[in-house]
Write an enzyme that holds these catalytic residues in place. Sequence first.
Site, PDB file in Angstrom:
ATOM      1  N   SER A 195     -11.369  -1.627   0.692  1.00 41.48           N
ATOM      2  CA  SER A 195     -10.044  -1.605   1.319  1.00 41.48           C
ATOM      3  C   SER A 195     -10.142  -2.119   2.747  1.00 41.48           C
ATOM      4  O   SER A 195      -9.381  -2.997   3.164  1.00 41.48           O
ATOM      5  CB  SER A 195      -9.477  -0.183   1.317  1.00 41.48           C
ATOM      6  OG  SER A 195      -9.247   0.288   0.021  1.00 41.48           O
ATOM      7  N   ASP A 223       0.852  -1.181   0.000  1.00 42.00           N
ATOM      8  CA  ASP A 223       0.000   0.000   0.000  1.00 42.00           C
ATOM      9  C   ASP A 223       0.895   1.241   0.000  1.00 42.00           C
ATOM     10  O   ASP A 223       2.046   1.163  -0.416  1.00 42.00           O
ATOM     11  CB  ASP A 223      -0.944  -0.033   1.204  1.00 42.00           C
ATOM     12  CG  ASP A 223      -2.191   0.808   1.005  1.00 42.00           C
ATOM     13  OD1 ASP A 223      -2.328   1.455  -0.041  1.00 42.00           O
ATOM     14  OD2 ASP A 223      -3.042   0.833   1.916  1.00 42.00           O
ATOM     15  N   HIS A 251      -3.990   5.869   4.283  1.00 41.79           N
ATOM     16  CA  HIS A 251      -4.727   4.689   3.831  1.00 41.79           C
ATOM     17  C   HIS A 251      -4.076   3.414   4.364  1.00 41.79           C
ATOM     18  O   HIS A 251      -4.759   2.514   4.866  1.00 41.79           O
ATOM     19  CB  HIS A 251      -4.776   4.667   2.307  1.00 41.79           C
ATOM     20  CG  HIS A 251      -5.656   3.592   1.742  1.00 41.79           C
ATOM     21  ND1 HIS A 251      -5.195   2.328   1.443  1.00 41.79           N
ATOM     22  CD2 HIS A 251      -6.980   3.594   1.407  1.00 41.79           C
ATOM     23  CE1 HIS A 251      -6.199   1.594   0.959  1.00 41.79           C
ATOM     24  NE2 HIS A 251      -7.286   2.336   0.914  1.00 41.79           N
TER      25      HIS A 251
END
Length: 563
Positions: free
Chosen positions: A474, A77, A175
């Site tokens: 996600s 990520d 994130h």
Amino acid sequence: MPGDIQVPQSVPASYYYLWHLTALGVIDADYGPAPLVLPDPGESAVREVPDPAIGATVWDMIAAAGPVYPARVALIDVGVSRDHPNLASRLEHDACIDLTTHRYGARVEPILDTATSFDREERQAFFTGLDIGPLGNLGLTNDDHDYLKDLADEYAVSEGVVRRLYAPESLFASHGTCCAGLIVGEPAVVTEGDGAALTVEDAFGDDGLPAPSTNRNLLPYFGVDPFSKLISIRTSFEDDVRQFIAAFLYAYHQGVDVIVVPRGFPDPKRSRVEPKNELKADLESWKNQDVANLFARLAAAEQGAAELEPKQAQKGANPDRGWRILKRLIVGVSKRIPIVCAAGNSGESQLIYPANLASDNNGIIAVGAVTVEGFRSGYSNYGEGLTVVSPADDGEVFNRHQLRVDTLSPFAAQHDNSEIRMPAYRYSHFSLLTTDLAGAFGYDQGAGPWSSIIPFAANPGVGGGFYTTFGGTSGASAQVGGICALIQRAHKSKNGAGASLTGLQVKEILQGASRLDTTVAPGTRPLTPDCMNADGEDSLDISYFFGSGLPDARLAVAAVLGP
């Protein structure tokens, strides 16, 4: 019937910030008496609902089976905050790598002694001993196999860098930090310096409720498997295929137990969503001739025409070679290590890349999102190839097939829906709570620990900005990555620290422990298809929307541990 969905059924109990762990069977929580039933739309009922009492956990099952060995999860990520109190001891700092700022990898080390002089950057090899021989040729042509082997040989003798500079994850890793918390987050504690994780007994009081932290900003937070370790493999959104090839080579080289990819990859060809057959048929009509012409131009561009290709490759180049190799590499690695991928958030009946590579003969696990109301999350992709679903938040839908509106939104009053006659699906107000970057660069944009000296940091955020609401596929894929870690950890408890299941084995166990006839606790409605992109779509087989269903972590671990 879709019309029945308009009538509210029994509503979920009061919000609990770890409700998703209950839905996945990771913890047992008593939510008290069953919620009231609202007989008519518009009626309301209010009653006091006590905080849920926490009972047994799947972590106890594994601990009772033998020694506790952590599984190692690689998260591909945008990076993870190394300083977050709920993640600091769960990260394998010596294995995390940044592939965005240096081709052969970079790592940031803190300056522990300011009185000592350090070079700002020094060389270090991260891929030493890399050998892709056990992977075979991955179904590549001889030329492509030689290309990959030459690339792997180059990385095996390469040198990256160790930097003593400001960590980029402190700015751009919101994130990844959110996903990491859902996978391995643990209650933040002050240790004696050994970096040991907090035990379940320490985290919960005698009353079964989470024990409060001495830091008023911190929550007794748990990921799906807070006893495993996480390796952050930082990649960017640039269409540089080498960083993604390097990411999977590095995860394979590290011998991790699980790989989580909670995002899509910018493959210029394979990440493009193809038009559905019914849309192609519509293009043949006279009224859609202009759209058909556009599709023809796009198809011509794919065949190498200069039009619509501002980044056209030079003559003699093969720009698709790297992406073609990456696809084969992902599939090949997945047969040895499970790769958990997000299905995508565009509400399409197709999955994004690389989740759309999932099939019965590989270890790629494509994960969609569901709500506590039992419906597919309004944004979640679905369709062929979907493996399982996991809890997340919801998204509003307003199209000719369904109406799903957040009635608590301040904008809801601007829309008069009284004359609309279409299936209405209940919007879920439950979302995931997870770890976040404190400060302006986090999702919550809450004040960081330094807020007292920054006068304009007026938003304290959840827990001082250390946490945020989150969701999407996600968040769903991160939770399933945690369940895969539990499966691997149970296998290690039974067979030793060095034992690992293959990607195909983990996927089979996960699917076998998933159910289509279940509810998303603490909700009461079973998994229910919705009509999203086509007339009568909700009459299709339920697996089209939910794959094998909602995983039960307890069943999965029990399948590994045996009687």
